[in-house]
Write a protein that holds these residues in place. Sequence first.
Motif, PDB file in Angstrom:
ATOM      1  N   ARG A   1     -53.336  47.233  19.484  1.00 52.30           N
ATOM      2  CA  ARG A   1     -51.887  47.438  19.605  1.00 52.30           C
ATOM      3  C   ARG A   1     -51.315  47.889  18.274  1.00 52.30           C
ATOM      4  O   ARG A   1     -51.663  47.349  17.229  1.00 52.30           O
ATOM      5  CB  ARG A   1     -51.202  46.127  20.010  1.00 52.30           C
ATOM      6  CG  ARG A   1     -51.361  45.782  21.451  1.00 52.30           C
ATOM      7  CD  ARG A   1     -50.567  46.709  22.342  1.00 52.30           C
ATOM      8  NE  ARG A   1     -51.270  46.892  23.608  1.00 52.30           N
ATOM      9  CZ  ARG A   1     -51.235  46.017  24.601  1.00 52.30           C
ATOM     10  NH1 ARG A   1     -50.527  44.937  24.470  1.00 52.30           N
ATOM     11  NH2 ARG A   1     -51.905  46.255  25.695  1.00 52.30           N
TER      12      ARG A   1
ATOM     13  N   THR B   1     -49.827  39.745  33.079  1.00 50.30           N
ATOM     14  CA  THR B   1     -50.091  40.173  34.445  1.00 50.30           C
ATOM     15  C   THR B   1     -51.563  39.991  34.805  1.00 50.30           C
ATOM     16  O   THR B   1     -51.891  39.564  35.915  1.00 50.30           O
ATOM     17  CB  THR B   1     -49.667  41.645  34.640  1.00 50.30           C
ATOM     18  OG1 THR B   1     -48.413  41.830  33.977  1.00 50.30           O
ATOM     19  CG2 THR B   1     -49.510  41.970  36.101  1.00 50.30           C
ATOM     20  N   ALA B   2     -52.432  40.305  33.851  1.00 50.78           N
ATOM     21  CA  ALA B   2     -53.864  40.154  34.114  1.00 50.78           C
ATOM     22  C   ALA B   2     -54.210  38.690  34.367  1.00 50.78           C
ATOM     23  O   ALA B   2     -55.060  38.364  35.205  1.00 50.78           O
ATOM     24  CB  ALA B   2     -54.677  40.711  32.953  1.00 50.78           C
TER      25      ALA B   2
ATOM     26  N   GLN C   1     -56.219  34.953  26.780  1.00 48.06           N
ATOM     27  CA  GLN C   1     -56.105  35.143  28.235  1.00 48.06           C
ATOM     28  C   GLN C   1     -57.115  34.268  28.975  1.00 48.06           C
ATOM     29  O   GLN C   1     -56.782  33.607  29.955  1.00 48.06           O
ATOM     30  CB  GLN C   1     -56.338  36.618  28.600  1.00 48.06           C
ATOM     31  CG  GLN C   1     -55.136  37.520  28.318  1.00 48.06           C
ATOM     32  CD  GLN C   1     -55.477  38.994  28.502  1.00 48.06           C
ATOM     33  OE1 GLN C   1     -56.515  39.470  28.041  1.00 48.06           O
ATOM     34  NE2 GLN C   1     -54.593  39.717  29.188  1.00 48.06           N
TER      35      GLN C   1
ATOM     36  N   SER D   1     -62.080  43.978  28.437  1.00 46.97           N
ATOM     37  CA  SER D   1     -62.422  42.550  28.440  1.00 46.97           C
ATOM     38  C   SER D   1     -61.203  41.741  28.038  1.00 46.97           C
ATOM     39  O   SER D   1     -60.405  42.156  27.198  1.00 46.97           O
ATOM     40  CB  SER D   1     -63.616  42.265  27.536  1.00 46.97           C
ATOM     41  OG  SER D   1     -63.519  43.008  26.368  1.00 46.97           O
TER      42      SER D   1
HETATM   43  P1  ADP Z   1     -47.058  41.459  29.584  1.00 49.39           P
HETATM   44  O1  ADP Z   1     -47.602  40.225  29.004  1.00 49.39           O
HETATM   45  O2  ADP Z   1     -45.976  42.047  28.759  1.00 49.39           O
HETATM   46  O3  ADP Z   1     -46.689  41.323  31.023  1.00 49.39           O
HETATM   47  P2  ADP Z   1     -48.964  43.210  30.657  1.00 49.39           P
HETATM   48  O4  ADP Z   1     -49.649  42.242  31.508  1.00 49.39           O
HETATM   49  O5  ADP Z   1     -47.995  44.149  31.305  1.00 49.39           O
HETATM   50  O6  ADP Z   1     -48.244  42.495  29.473  1.00 49.39           O
HETATM   51  O7  ADP Z   1     -50.058  44.017  29.857  1.00 49.39           O
HETATM   52  C1  ADP Z   1     -49.708  45.093  29.020  1.00 49.39           C
HETATM   53  C2  ADP Z   1     -50.790  46.153  29.049  1.00 49.39           C
HETATM   54  O8  ADP Z   1     -51.967  45.674  28.440  1.00 49.39           O
HETATM   55  C3  ADP Z   1     -51.176  46.561  30.452  1.00 49.39           C
HETATM   56  O9  ADP Z   1     -51.306  47.956  30.471  1.00 49.39           O
HETATM   57  C4  ADP Z   1     -52.526  45.860  30.659  1.00 49.39           C
HETATM   58  O10 ADP Z   1     -53.345  46.568  31.537  1.00 49.39           O
HETATM   59  C5  ADP Z   1     -53.096  45.841  29.268  1.00 49.39           C
HETATM   60  N1  ADP Z   1     -54.012  44.731  29.008  1.00 49.39           N
HETATM   61  C6  ADP Z   1     -53.883  43.455  29.425  1.00 49.39           C
HETATM   62  N2  ADP Z   1     -54.884  42.680  28.963  1.00 49.39           N
HETATM   63  C7  ADP Z   1     -55.669  43.480  28.203  1.00 49.39           C
HETATM   64  C8  ADP Z   1     -56.859  43.276  27.453  1.00 49.39           C
HETATM   65  N3  ADP Z   1     -57.440  42.080  27.372  1.00 49.39           N
HETATM   66  N4  ADP Z   1     -57.392  44.336  26.814  1.00 49.39           N
HETATM   67  C9  ADP Z   1     -56.789  45.529  26.862  1.00 49.39           C
HETATM   68  N5  ADP Z   1     -55.681  45.807  27.563  1.00 49.39           N
HETATM   69  C10 ADP Z   1     -55.106  44.793  28.233  1.00 49.39           C
END
Ligand code: ADP
Length: 679
Positions: free
Chosen positions: A437, A289-290, A258, A253
């Motif tokens: 984390r 990225t999400a 985000q 989630s």
């Molecule tokens: P950055 O902001 O450094 O680009 P990323 O988008 O690469 O970060 O995300 C880092 C990792 O965290 C990825 O493996 C992603 O799938 C995971 N991630 C992103 N959002 C969440 C969330 N809300 N809960 C758990 N994991 C997440």
Amino acid sequence: MASLYKVKIEQLNGVGKKRAELFNKLGVYSVGDLLEFYPRSYEDWTESANLLQADHGDTVCVKGQVVSAVNTGFTKTGKYISKLEVFDGENTIELVFFNNRYISSMLKYGETYSFYGKISRTLNGIQMISPEFSQNDSNNIHPIYNLTAGLTNRIVSKAVKQAMAMLPEKINDPIPKDVREKFDLCDLKFALENIHFPKDTNALEIAKKRLVIEELLVLNLGLRQLKTVKRENNANIVKKDYSKEFESSLPFSLTDAQKRVISECVNDVMNMEITLNRLVQGDVGSGKTAVAASLAYTVIKNGMQVAFMAPTELLAEQHYKTFKDLYKNTDINVSLLTGSLKQSEKNSVRSAVENGEAHIVVGTHALITEDTHFSNLGLVVTDEQHRFGVAQRGKLLSKGNNPHLLVMSATPIPRTLGLIIYGDLDISIIDQLPPGRRKIDTLLIDDKKRQRALGFIRQEVEKGRQAYIVCPLVEEGETELASAEEYAAELMLNYFQDIPVGILHGKMKAQDKERVMKQFSDNELKILVATVVIEVGIDVPNATVMMIENAERFGLSQLHQLRGRVGRGKEKSYCILVSNYSFGPSYERLKTMCTTNDGFKIADADLKLRGPGDFFGSRQHGLPQLNISSFADTKSLELSQKIADYVMEHSHYLLDDEYRGLKSKISRLFVNTGNNTLN
Ligand code: ADP
Ligand code: MG
């Protein structure tokens, strides 16, 4: 003043064709340019040094009387040499000049001068070699200019003096009088006089402040104008928000941060009035990225395409995989378009992009500049690393379809600075990390503990992990290549004989860099020894150690970026800073790294300690070339912002006549960027 931009530098006495070319090299073409060629630093000749206490190698000022005739002759190697003695009231010092036949006419017996130069202690007593000098100088603070071979500081100073004399009695000040009075800024003439030839330190500070504020103001207003470019047609309007649908397809989630940022983006793309122009700032691992994937999903579901640009092919491939994974439960087609694809593959991707089958295409910058045609491009997502320069932005906007633009940045920037650097963008901040984390443990060690640290790296590698080691920085006279290779060779010989180690440095061809990065990300190489070129954004979750040599030489934000290369997987990660500093500001900086993982706190500390020079200087922000703003501090950043607000309030599009000067400054700053949306 404005007309002096039209007077060529050759018009000055003593500047012929040849010297003009040298000035051109420094970016100075006209007399007006020269007036804006501000000193890099100053030498303070106010205090005369005590010669008995001056050390060999010290640069000092000596005020003294010429007490000998000028002796001339030739050295063994045939150089013309002049020598004379000067008495400062207590001690005598010998001055030595080479290859200057005019010394005897410039320095007269019995007269008093100020000399400024390096002390040399020899068997024959104290000497100064080729000092600078001046007589009866009421200005004791002397400008030091950036130079190029063939141009001395004296030549530049003299040219500036002449240029100054060409200024009319009354010059048009781009900052209107009422604004100057309200915000306590000196006028332009005073500022120019005192930035080049300061009356005293106080006048210099006043001049500097005014010029810094002016430059920031011009930048700030220019960027704000870019932002207010209105949507001209109703292209790319998103009718329906699909972010909830996307969220439910994810295996995790979203964090509240985000969700908030996604809705800020969605609001923009659904707004009839504007085009999305937004920067998403979030620390490494915050899940940018999400967020981009969610917005892209909504845009695609509304019938448009998305281009995602990465700075290197390797990163493009990585993002391609990530998007494929994020969209695996959806009906979205992800394509990859990079230079290294076979021609036939490129062709088929291009035609899928052209006929709309490809919903999102990931690639390098070439994606939108090369002859890739989209059937309906609605959104461009890009990495800060190659954020569009102001020029490219214009190009993108004029591609006809006026796509939305989302810029992602992993470099936390203090708010005051962000407002300026990203004045053309709205800013959203992801200020929360996904749960679970683990903090990266950061240790500060000195030389003596290096061996233990390398032993620790070996242990991690034996557990199956990988490590980065950032090389010591290059010493003077050494090439980056030699130093990186020597350092890596020593590691391989003495510590890691049986472990595959790769090298990465700035002088390598892009293609070779990518190959090494790929071997590392495929876990063929276990340790990567690198100069600072480690690509921002590279994602090797199996890497758990980042060791940084000469850590004191990096800015905090840079260290934070480097540290962000580890701690990306499930395993506990470590950052080892190697430095022999055990006190002082550098040490304090490194200590900050050990106590916090929060990028925004680190950026704040960095701004306070080093000023904004690094932020302005870095090409990655896509800003026009700035001149003096690296002297800015938090206060001037805030003040310029306040003045920009005031100006916008009082003259919305700078239409009033009193803002004509400011407007033309804005055009000048942005002129070489080819952006014509400003007029
Ligand atoms: P950055 O902001 O450094 O680009 P990323 O988008 O690469 O970060 O995300 C880092 C990792 O965290 C990825 O493996 C992603 O799938 C995971 N991630 C992103 N959002 C969440 C969330 N809300 N809960 C758990 N994991 C997440
Ligand atoms: Mg990322």
